[in-house]
Write an enzyme that holds these catalytic residues in place. Structure first.
Site, PDB file in Angstrom:
ATOM      1  N   HIS A  12     -46.198 -54.467 -62.701  1.00 21.93           N
ATOM      2  CA  HIS A  12     -46.178 -54.267 -61.308  1.00 21.93           C
ATOM      3  C   HIS A  12     -45.895 -52.599 -61.303  1.00 21.93           C
ATOM      4  O   HIS A  12     -44.724 -52.129 -61.290  1.00 21.93           O
ATOM      5  CB  HIS A  12     -45.492 -54.847 -60.361  1.00 21.93           C
ATOM      6  CG  HIS A  12     -45.428 -54.405 -58.829  1.00 21.93           C
ATOM      7  ND1 HIS A  12     -45.640 -55.148 -57.983  1.00 21.93           N
ATOM      8  CD2 HIS A  12     -45.738 -53.239 -58.345  1.00 21.93           C
ATOM      9  CE1 HIS A  12     -45.650 -54.639 -56.747  1.00 21.93           C
ATOM     10  NE2 HIS A  12     -45.825 -53.363 -57.057  1.00 21.93           N
ATOM     11  N   HIS A  14     -47.439 -48.586 -59.955  1.00 22.19           N
ATOM     12  CA  HIS A  14     -48.347 -47.643 -59.158  1.00 22.19           C
ATOM     13  C   HIS A  14     -48.542 -46.358 -60.085  1.00 22.19           C
ATOM     14  O   HIS A  14     -47.714 -45.536 -60.412  1.00 22.19           O
ATOM     15  CB  HIS A  14     -47.692 -47.392 -57.910  1.00 22.19           C
ATOM     16  CG  HIS A  14     -47.214 -48.357 -57.021  1.00 22.19           C
ATOM     17  ND1 HIS A  14     -48.210 -48.851 -56.158  1.00 22.19           N
ATOM     18  CD2 HIS A  14     -46.101 -49.200 -57.013  1.00 22.19           C
ATOM     19  CE1 HIS A  14     -47.738 -49.852 -55.576  1.00 22.19           C
ATOM     20  NE2 HIS A  14     -46.620 -50.367 -56.036  1.00 22.19           N
ATOM     21  N   LYS A  94     -54.206 -58.200 -55.187  1.00 18.73           N
ATOM     22  CA  LYS A  94     -52.983 -58.018 -54.612  1.00 18.73           C
ATOM     23  C   LYS A  94     -52.899 -58.080 -53.058  1.00 18.73           C
ATOM     24  O   LYS A  94     -53.822 -57.358 -52.285  1.00 18.73           O
ATOM     25  CB  LYS A  94     -52.542 -56.728 -55.046  1.00 18.73           C
ATOM     26  CG  LYS A  94     -51.178 -56.209 -54.395  1.00 18.73           C
ATOM     27  CD  LYS A  94     -49.955 -56.861 -54.762  1.00 18.73           C
ATOM     28  CE  LYS A  94     -48.639 -56.326 -54.031  1.00 18.73           C
ATOM     29  NZ  LYS A  94     -48.145 -54.992 -54.364  1.00 18.73           N
ATOM     30  N   HIS A 131     -47.264 -59.287 -51.969  1.00 21.10           N
ATOM     31  CA  HIS A 131     -46.000 -58.373 -51.215  1.00 21.10           C
ATOM     32  C   HIS A 131     -45.460 -58.993 -50.295  1.00 21.10           C
ATOM     33  O   HIS A 131     -46.013 -59.104 -49.078  1.00 21.10           O
ATOM     34  CB  HIS A 131     -46.509 -56.975 -50.843  1.00 21.10           C
ATOM     35  CG  HIS A 131     -45.442 -56.181 -50.266  1.00 21.10           C
ATOM     36  ND1 HIS A 131     -44.815 -54.898 -50.779  1.00 21.10           N
ATOM     37  CD2 HIS A 131     -44.573 -56.312 -49.366  1.00 21.10           C
ATOM     38  CE1 HIS A 131     -43.954 -54.547 -50.197  1.00 21.10           C
ATOM     39  NE2 HIS A 131     -43.763 -55.266 -49.363  1.00 21.10           N
TER      40      HIS A 131
HETATM   41  C1  NCD Z   1     -45.027 -48.794 -53.152  1.00 21.44           C
HETATM   42  C2  NCD Z   1     -45.457 -47.395 -52.888  1.00 21.44           C
HETATM   43  O1  NCD Z   1     -45.241 -46.545 -53.006  1.00 21.44           O
HETATM   44  O2  NCD Z   1     -46.888 -47.694 -53.235  1.00 21.44           O
HETATM   45  N1  NCD Z   1     -43.747 -48.535 -52.586  1.00 21.44           N
HETATM   46  C3  NCD Z   1     -42.412 -49.373 -52.687  1.00 21.44           C
HETATM   47  O3  NCD Z   1     -41.706 -48.854 -51.795  1.00 21.44           O
HETATM   48  N2  NCD Z   1     -42.327 -50.182 -53.515  1.00 21.44           N
HETATM   49  C4  NCD Z   1     -45.759 -50.027 -52.531  1.00 21.44           C
HETATM   50  C5  NCD Z   1     -44.907 -51.210 -52.615  1.00 21.44           C
HETATM   51  O4  NCD Z   1     -44.913 -51.867 -53.694  1.00 21.44           O
HETATM   52  O5  NCD Z   1     -44.456 -51.791 -51.559  1.00 21.44           O
HETATM   53 ZN    ZN Z   2     -45.522 -51.856 -55.730  1.00 26.74          ZN
END
Ligand code: NCD
Ligand code: ZN
Length: 332
Positions: A12, A14, A94, A131
């Site tokens: 997981h 970003h 997702k 989520h």
């Molecule tokens: C994530 C993001 O910044 O994209 N933020 C987080 O607080 N985890 C999004 C997510 O996975 O909830």
């Molecule tokens: Zn995330």
């Protein structure tokens, strides 16, 4: 003391776009053999065309590292034809409840109104990544969402459902209720409670969604990780935001951990005399559950002190300036 990890995977992650992508992608690709890439960009990755462009961007930004990006689509009301076309290029889809977290405004408002899509995903064997938070009181959101997980897991028994970044004891026990549920857990939720976020001076760099919970929740997550529950995988949810979006009123949710994930985890598992369990948690379980075959890499960690940098480009990592007792010596 040293430890070797084979083909670690981050289930997981970003990576963002543009300059941010260029800063953070190599920091994951240098340690990890693969990662599940989240689709919550602006606009979201919700068509095959955008997904293929983004895949190319991610691969370019990862450079020469042996790194497989496992791409995800942002959930919407896809047609059968769209799902069939996308399947070879994705590891899953997702689902974000609308407005639950960063860039999720175009998520789903009525989760059970999308049953026709889950039905097709089950038939095509496309995993659903979720989520799992309601819009209730912030500390109860994941707990409340457990009913949605139960409902989905019961109605679609062959749909592979990943509860992303679980933070509660309640979610850990759900894993044992349904064979078709699996979960990711982040290093930060194994290390933090809400006290670290707001118990003293507020720390924006450890603020994320779902928020870190109670000590007993952290203990349940840690117990499951140390015992390497067969359906639990490491997913860092490393989520970079520029420092001015974190150190401001209206602090963005997301914790940046990408370059320190493995040292943090080795330190934690070492402290609990469970180093031999880490391989399953950071790679083997994910390989089995998703059937992925990442490039073969070996990460060599040594028990030597490392001070976490104050920033990477415009991003401040969790625990910036703190010294931890393990570091990555070499990747081969
Ligand atoms: C994530 C993001 O910044 O994209 N933020 C987080 O607080 N985890 C999004 C997510 O996975 O909830
Ligand atoms: Zn995330």
């Amino acid at each position: 003391m040293e430890l070797l990890l084979r083909s670690p995977l981050d289930m997981h992650l970003h990576l963002r776009q543009d300059e941010m992508l260029d800063v953070v992608a190599p920091l994951s690709a240098q340690h990890f053999a693969g990662a599940v890439i989240m689709p919550n960009l602006i606009p979201p990755i919700n068509s095959l065309e955008r997904l293929l462009c983004y895949t190319t961007e991610v691969k370019r930004a990862a450079g020469d590292h042996r790194f497989d990006p496992y791409m995800t689509l942002f959930f919407r009301d896809y047609t059968h034809e769209e799902l069939v076309a996308a399947k070879p290029f994705i590891i899953g889809i997702k689902l974000y409840p609308a407005g639950a977290t960063t860039n999720s405004e175009s998520g789903v408002s009525q989760i059970m109104a999308m049953e026709h899509v889950y039905e097709m995903m089950q038939e095509l064997d496309i995993p659903l990544l979720v989520h799992g938070e309601t819009h209730g009181f912030v500390m109860d959101r994941e707990h409340e969402f457990c009913d949605v997980y139960r409902n989905l897991a019961t109605r679609f028994p062959r749909l592979r459902i990943t509860m992303e970044h679980i933070t509660t004891e309640a979610a850990v026990s759900l894993l044992d209720e349904f064979e078709n549920l699996r979960a990711t857990v982040t290093p930060h939720h194994l290390l933090l409670t809400l006290d670290d976020v707001v118990g003293g001076l507020m720390n924006p760099h450890v603020f994320c969604k779902p928020v870190a919970k109670r000590p007993e929740d952290r203990a349940a997550l840690l117990a499951a990780a140390l015992l390497t529950h067969p359906r639990l995988m490491m997913g860092s949810d490393s989520a970079p935001h520029p420092v001015d979006r974190k150190e401001s009123s209206g602090c963005a949710a997301g914790i940046f951990t990408a370059p320190i994930i493995l040292p943090l985890l080795v330190e934690l598992f070492d402290k609990h005399n469970a180093l031999e369990k880490l391989q399953a948690f950071v790679s083997d379980n994910a390989r089995r559950l998703y059937g992925v075959e990442p490039p073969t890499t070996t990460v060599h960690l040594v028990k030597e002190q490392m001070t976490i940098p104050m920033s990477y480009g415009s991003v401040v990592p969790m625990w910036a300036g703190r010294t931890i007792s393990w570091r990555v010596a070499e990747v081969s």
